[in-house]
Design a protein around this motif. Structure first.
Motif, PDB file in Angstrom:
ATOM      1  N   LEU A  20       8.801  -4.639 -11.290  1.00  0.00           N
ATOM      2  CA  LEU A  20       9.270  -3.619 -10.351  1.00  0.00           C
ATOM      3  C   LEU A  20      10.417  -2.858 -11.010  1.00  0.00           C
ATOM      4  N   SER A  21      10.318  -1.527 -11.049  1.00  0.00           N
ATOM      5  CA  SER A  21      11.375  -0.721 -11.641  1.00  0.00           C
ATOM      6  C   SER A  21      12.035   0.142 -10.578  1.00  0.00           C
ATOM      7  N   LEU A  22      13.343   0.214 -10.648  1.00  0.00           N
ATOM      8  CA  LEU A  22      14.149   1.029  -9.739  1.00  0.00           C
ATOM      9  C   LEU A  22      14.906   2.026 -10.594  1.00  0.00           C
ATOM     10  N   ARG A  23      14.775   3.317 -10.251  1.00  0.00           N
ATOM     11  CA  ARG A  23      15.369   4.350 -11.088  1.00  0.00           C
ATOM     12  C   ARG A  23      16.098   5.386 -10.237  1.00  0.00           C
ATOM     13  N   LEU A  24      17.283   5.739 -10.666  1.00  0.00           N
ATOM     14  CA  LEU A  24      18.049   6.821 -10.057  1.00  0.00           C
ATOM     15  C   LEU A  24      18.223   7.904 -11.107  1.00  0.00           C
ATOM     16  N   ARG A  25      17.786   9.147 -10.775  1.00  0.00           N
ATOM     17  CA  ARG A  25      17.872  10.262 -11.713  1.00  0.00           C
ATOM     18  C   ARG A  25      18.592  11.428 -11.033  1.00  0.00           C
ATOM     19  N   GLN A  26      19.647  11.903 -11.655  1.00  0.00           N
ATOM     20  CA  GLN A  26      20.397  13.035 -11.119  1.00  0.00           C
ATOM     21  C   GLN A  26      20.460  14.127 -12.184  1.00  0.00           C
ATOM     22  N   ALA A  27      20.168  15.367 -11.767  1.00  0.00           N
ATOM     23  CA  ALA A  27      20.195  16.497 -12.685  1.00  0.00           C
ATOM     24  C   ALA A  27      21.036  17.618 -12.094  1.00  0.00           C
ATOM     25  N   THR A  28      21.889  18.205 -12.910  1.00  0.00           N
ATOM     26  CA  THR A  28      22.674  19.375 -12.534  1.00  0.00           C
ATOM     27  C   THR A  28      22.275  20.517 -13.454  1.00  0.00           C
ATOM     28  N   TYR A  29      21.814  21.611 -12.852  1.00  0.00           N
ATOM     29  CA  TYR A  29      21.321  22.753 -13.626  1.00  0.00           C
ATOM     30  C   TYR A  29      22.067  24.016 -13.235  1.00  0.00           C
ATOM     31  N   ARG A  30      22.452  24.798 -14.242  1.00  0.00           N
ATOM     32  CA  ARG A  30      23.127  26.069 -14.000  1.00  0.00           C
ATOM     33  C   ARG A  30      22.591  27.127 -14.968  1.00  0.00           C
ATOM     34  N   SER A  31      22.480  28.361 -14.456  1.00  0.00           N
ATOM     35  CA  SER A  31      22.083  29.501 -15.270  1.00  0.00           C
ATOM     36  C   SER A  31      23.068  30.638 -15.033  1.00  0.00           C
ATOM     37  N   GLY A  32      23.632  31.162 -16.125  1.00  0.00           N
ATOM     38  CA  GLY A  32      24.653  32.190 -15.992  1.00  0.00           C
ATOM     39  C   GLY A  32      24.154  33.483 -15.394  1.00  0.00           C
ATOM     40  N   ASP A  33      22.876  33.855 -15.648  1.00  0.00           N
ATOM     41  CA  ASP A  33      22.376  35.119 -15.135  1.00  0.00           C
ATOM     42  C   ASP A  33      21.510  34.957 -13.895  1.00  0.00           C
ATOM     43  N   GLY A  34      21.252  33.724 -13.497  1.00  0.00           N
ATOM     44  CA  GLY A  34      20.557  33.478 -12.239  1.00  0.00           C
ATOM     45  C   GLY A  34      19.099  33.878 -12.212  1.00  0.00           C
ATOM     46  N   VAL A  35      18.436  33.971 -13.365  1.00  0.00           N
ATOM     47  CA  VAL A  35      17.042  34.402 -13.373  1.00  0.00           C
ATOM     48  C   VAL A  35      16.068  33.241 -13.542  1.00  0.00           C
ATOM     49  N   TYR A  36      16.580  32.054 -13.755  1.00  0.00           N
ATOM     50  CA  TYR A  36      15.701  30.914 -13.958  1.00  0.00           C
ATOM     51  C   TYR A  36      15.406  30.200 -12.645  1.00  0.00           C
ATOM     52  N   TYR A  37      14.106  29.902 -12.418  1.00  0.00           N
ATOM     53  CA  TYR A  37      13.669  29.079 -11.293  1.00  0.00           C
ATOM     54  C   TYR A  37      14.122  29.630  -9.944  1.00  0.00           C
ATOM     55  N   GLY A  38      14.464  30.901  -9.875  1.00  0.00           N
ATOM     56  CA  GLY A  38      14.807  31.518  -8.594  1.00  0.00           C
ATOM     57  C   GLY A  38      16.178  31.182  -8.076  1.00  0.00           C
TER      58      GLY A  38
END
Length: 427
Positions: free
Chosen positions: A391-409
């Motif tokens: 049994l595997s237990l996983r916690l994944r946290q991601a912080t994403y920033r784009s300076g021009d705001g055109v990525y991924y909406g």
């Protein structure tokens, strides 16, 4: 770059020609259709939260997506009948169940979404394949998972993608794996119908050769009808420096060019077709429980590195991570990563990882120097013994920033995933 690739495969074939053929094949060792059968069920519980933070308000926009689901992945693999030609079958059954969601929080990609914007309560898919084996060569026809770097099914959500087609894998020569495939449809992770990825036809061929126990190389070619053709190559070298130290280098390159209708075009211009190279180089140094990794990645030519219709996992690049792939036209990116294995400190099964990737120079149409960065943190524990072993237990946290705001909406995304996987081997 093609010269390098063909030189490498020529060397692989030449070296492989001097290798000894196996004295006893897998088919010679077959115990029978039933005797070699396996049956497993993998249960996955997944909480997925994506906070868009500063997402502009307005019709069709949302500030948060948050859902929880339970997935069951059942796989029966028969053995092969005895004789010169072995025959067997594989059967796949997939079920996804919604545990928590809401109209305002749907859209994580875990479930099919209805016309009312709500996620379905449950969904299922499945299929089967017939397989034939001669010596150490297997031909499979039907529903099957794929792992080739030019056609790889994705398993990053509740249930995996499920392609349909024909594949052949050969391990007749020691150290050399050859494979090819012809696929005509694929079921998306959160859908149930065969054409949900928009695939009409993909053909691929390639292989992996072990030059030495430390050094391997691979070369693949694929053509996806009305989208693109791809070449892929990889070189991987791992060297033990001492009992508790090692160093590894990994190089990947894709050469992609639009074919036919060129349905997947460069984002910056709706009339510009793809013609690019995407490559990455990664180095990792391990000492005891610690691994330090540095990576660099670059996209050159026209358009982003395009994939998806040929499988959501078809991006074997170092900086393709939790949220971003850093694969825009002209983009260069760099990664620093640290892993620690707590088994060295008396806690086997526990590990931690953190990484940071920064990208710049992306040509997206609205800017010629788009910038983005992502920081990921992960903790994982695998139960080592007892009734819950594996049994595997996983916690994944991601912080994403784009300076021009055109990525991924959205220019700002905070993502959290809590994942529990329990593989149960019944046979």
């Amino acid at each position: 770059m093609r010269v390098m690739k063909w030189s490498m495969i020529a060397l692989a074939v030449s070296a492989a020609g001097t290798s000894q053929l196996a004295t006893a094949s897998s088919q010679d060792d077959s115990k029978g259709f039933v005797e070699d059968s396996t049956f497993s069920i993998n249960t996955r519980a997944l909480y997925f939260s994506r906070d868009f933070r500063n997402n502009p308000s307005g019709p069709g926009t949302k500030s948060r997506a948050e859902e929880t689901g339970l997935g069951f992945n059942a796989l029966y693999e028969s053995g092969f009948t005895q004789g010169t030609i072995g025959v067997g079958v594989d059967v796949i059954g997939l079920l996804g169940v919604k545990l928590d969601s809401g109209k305002g929080r749907a859209g994580t990609g875990l479930f099919p979404t209805g016309s009312d914007g709500r996620s379905q309560d449950d969904y299922s898919k499945g299929g089967g394949a017939v397989k034939f084996r001669i010596s150490d060569t297997v031909l499979k026809i039907g529903d099957q998972y794929t792992t080739a770097p030019v056609f790889a099914s994705d398993d990053s959500r509740l249930l995996p993608e499920l392609p349909q087609g024909i594949s052949i894998t050969s391990n007749e020569i020691k150290g050399l794996k050859l494979e090819g495939g012809h696929f005509t449809s694929s079921v998306a992770q959160n859908q149930t119908y065969h054409d949900s990825l928009g695939l009409t036809k993909t053909d691929f061929v390639g292989g992996v050769y072990s030059f030495t126990p430390e050094f391997t190389g691979s070369l693949y070619y694929a053509k996806t009808e009305d989208y693109f053709r791809k070449y892929y190559s990889n070189l991987n070298w791992t060297h033990a420096l001492s009992d508790d130290q090692s160093f590894a280098l990994d190089f990947n390159i894709y050469d992609t060019k639009s074919e036919g209708a060129g349905l997947q075009r460069a984002e910056k211009d709706g009339t510009t077709k793809l013609d690019n190279r995407a490559f990455s180089l990664q180095g990792a140094y391990t000492i005891g429980a610690h691994t330090f990794t540095l990576a660099a990645q670059k996209v050159t030519g026209d358009g982003d590195y395009g994939y998806g219709v040929d499988g959501g996992g078809t991006v074997f690049l170092a900086n393709s991570i939790a949220r971003s792939d850093f694969n825009a036209e002209g983009e260069k990116s760099y990664q620093a990563r640290y892993d620690i294995n707590m088994a060295t400190f008396g806690i086997p099964g526990l590990s931690f990882m953190t990484r940071y990737v920064t990208g710049s120079g992306a040509n997206t149409g609205t800017t010629s120097n788009g910038k983005e960065w992502e920081r990921d943190i992960e903790a994982k524990y695998v139960v080592q013994s007892g009734p819950a072993k594996n049994l595997s237990l996983r916690l994944r946290q991601a912080t994403y920033r784009s300076g021009d705001g055109v990525y991924y909406g959205s220019p700002s995304i905070d993502e959290l995933r809590l994942i529990a996987n329990y593989p149960l081997n019944i046979l």
